[in-house]
Enzyme design. Structure first.
Site, PDB file in Angstrom:
ATOM      1  N   HIS A   1       7.347   6.979   9.583  1.00 51.95           N
ATOM      2  CA  HIS A   1       7.912   5.665   9.954  1.00 51.95           C
ATOM      3  C   HIS A   1       8.341   5.861  11.178  1.00 51.95           C
ATOM      4  CE1 HIS A   1       7.622   4.284   5.581  1.00 51.95           C
ATOM      5  NE2 HIS A   1       6.470   3.799   6.147  1.00 51.95           N
TER       6      HIS A   1
ATOM      7  N   ALA B   1      16.818   2.174  14.664  1.00 52.55           N
ATOM      8  CA  ALA B   1      17.742   1.903  13.437  1.00 52.55           C
ATOM      9  C   ALA B   1      16.869   1.953  12.240  1.00 52.55           C
ATOM     10  CB  ALA B   1      18.770   0.899  13.638  1.00 52.55           C
TER      11      ALA B   1
ATOM     12  N   GLY C   1       0.799  -0.971  -0.032  1.00 50.88           N
ATOM     13  CA  GLY C   1       0.067   0.011   0.011  1.00 50.88           C
ATOM     14  C   GLY C   1       1.029   1.323  -0.112  1.00 50.88           C
TER      15      GLY C   1
ATOM     16  N   VAL D   1       8.129  12.612  16.792  1.00 51.48           N
ATOM     17  CA  VAL D   1       7.414  12.031  17.893  1.00 51.48           C
ATOM     18  C   VAL D   1       8.262  11.740  19.122  1.00 51.48           C
ATOM     19  CG1 VAL D   1       5.725  10.469  18.637  1.00 51.48           C
ATOM     20  CG2 VAL D   1       5.561  11.101  16.487  1.00 51.48           C
TER      21      VAL D   1
ATOM     22  N   HIS E   1      -1.673   1.507   8.916  1.00 55.83           N
ATOM     23  CA  HIS E   1      -0.553   1.978   8.759  1.00 55.83           C
ATOM     24  C   HIS E   1      -0.580   3.247   7.838  1.00 55.83           C
ATOM     25  CE1 HIS E   1       4.205   1.706   8.069  1.00 55.83           C
ATOM     26  NE2 HIS E   1       3.709   2.367   6.777  1.00 55.83           N
ATOM     27  N   GLU E   2      -1.357   2.960   6.588  1.00 59.39           N
ATOM     28  CA  GLU E   2      -1.236   4.029   5.670  1.00 59.39           C
ATOM     29  C   GLU E   2      -2.215   5.154   6.003  1.00 59.39           C
ATOM     30  OE1 GLU E   2       0.671   3.637   3.506  1.00 59.39           O
ATOM     31  OE2 GLU E   2       1.179   1.592   3.324  1.00 59.39           O
TER      32      GLU E   2
HETATM   33  N1  ARG Z   1       3.587   0.927   2.710  1.00 58.34           N
HETATM   34  C1  ARG Z   1       4.173  -0.361   3.317  1.00 58.34           C
HETATM   35  C2  ARG Z   1       4.348  -1.446   2.410  1.00 58.34           C
HETATM   36  O1  ARG Z   1       3.822  -1.424   0.942  1.00 58.34           O
HETATM   37  C3  ARG Z   1       2.950  -0.999   4.157  1.00 58.34           C
HETATM   38  C4  ARG Z   1       3.441  -1.712   5.103  1.00 58.34           C
HETATM   39  C5  ARG Z   1       2.265  -2.409   5.990  1.00 58.34           C
HETATM   40  N2  ARG Z   1       2.807  -3.461   6.962  1.00 58.34           N
HETATM   41  C6  ARG Z   1       1.826  -4.304   7.364  1.00 58.34           C
HETATM   42  N3  ARG Z   1       2.133  -5.263   8.211  1.00 58.34           N
HETATM   43  N4  ARG Z   1       0.564  -4.536   6.930  1.00 58.34           N
HETATM   44  O2  ARG Z   1       5.349  -2.001   2.232  1.00 58.34           O
HETATM   45 ZN    ZN Z   2       4.850   3.415   5.368  1.00 62.56          ZN
HETATM   46 CA    CA Z   3      16.676   5.273  12.303  1.00 60.02          CA
END
Ligand code: ARG
Ligand code: ZN
Ligand code: CA
Length: 254
Positions: free
Chosen positions: A173, A195, A124, A188, A163-164
């Site tokens: 992130h 890391a 996503g 934040v 997440h999105e």
């Molecule tokens: N933008 C991230 C990707 O495409 C989304 C990560 C979502 N993580 C998850 N555990 N659903 O990699």
């Molecule tokens: Zn992301």
């Molecule tokens: Ca870092």
């Protein structure tokens, strides 16, 4: 602001194959996950390590499928568009009818979510606040969307959308996007300096950047762990999302 903000959502299902034309029930399952996660009502809340429990926050945002379309007509909040595109990428083609996708509804009134086939292992992507109106919203791979239908492990608990939507409300992130360094910032203060992105199902504690004894907050929705291994926003992240609802996204929701 105090209290809960309720945001109308339109889900644009863009499909080539019948399987990609996910059922209303799969869409509904995603809306429920979003509200549970953003109201700190997720069933896996009890898996937050004791050391991080005091930092976990109720984001005070709820989501509901829109009941009227931009013209004011009754709607179930789901649009369906057949496409001849095999797989979309992060180039926003899915957001325009002219490129095989579906046009956005006015982003000052709705959260736009596009669900489609994505290529290259992409689960996503999101647009941060302050961007162009016609591309505002989030895009999620159909098999990482919701909890039933085509949703497939380890991304079948609806956390890609959580997440999105975090990004859409201005969250960065948790590792600071610094390529594994210890100098990146997510802006934040209560998230430990971390890391790099974590993946899979880490065990607590996982130490990086001298952040012991508790280590990385890898169970945060803004890391990259599996859906069954992320279950919290921090209080500082809630503050940042609420500032967005008072700022760039003011006027959205009720
Ligand atoms: N933008 C991230 C990707 O495409 C989304 C990560 C979502 N993580 C998850 N555990 N659903 O990699
Ligand atoms: Zn992301
Ligand atoms: Ca870092």
């Amino acid at each position: 602001r105090t209290g809960v903000t309720r945001i109308p959502v339109v889900v644009h299902v863009v499909f080539k194959t019948a399987a990609q034309n996910i059922a209303d029930s799969q869409v509904q399952s995603q809306i429920e996950v979003l509200t549970n996660d953003f109201r700190k009502r997720n069933a896996d809340l009890n898996r937050i390590p004791a050391a991080f429990q005091p930092l976990s926050g109720d984001a005070r945002v709820e989501f509901a499928l829109a009941t009227t379309d931009p013209a004011g007509n009754a709607s179930n909040g789901i649009t369906r568009t057949q496409t001849n595109v095999n797989a979309f990428s992060d180039d926003d083609a899915v957001k325009h009818a002219a490129s095989g996708g579906a046009d956005a509804w006015p982003p000052g009134q709705y959260l736009n979510m596009w669900v489609c086939q994505l290529g290259g292992g992409l689960l996503g992507y999101a647009q941060f606040p302050g961007g162009a109106a016609d591309t505002d919203g989030v895009v999620v791979l159909h098999s990482a969307f919701g909890t039933n239908g085509t949703a497939a492990a380890p991304f079948n608990l609806g956390r890609t959308a959580t997440h999105e939507v975090g990004h859409w409300l201005n969250l960065r992130h948790i590792w600071g996007d610094d390529g594994g360094g210890c100098n990146g910032d997510d802006f934040v203060t209560d998230t430990p300096n971390q890391a790099d992105a974590n993946t899979g199902k880490p065990a607590f504690p996982l130490i990086s950047c001298h952040n012991g004894p508790n280590g990385d907050m890898f169970m945060n929705y803004m890391d990259y762990t599996d859906d069954d291994s992320m279950f919290m926003f921090s209080a500082g992240q809630v503050e940042r999302m609420q500032a967005c609802l008072d700022g760039d996204r003011a006027g959205l929701g009720t």
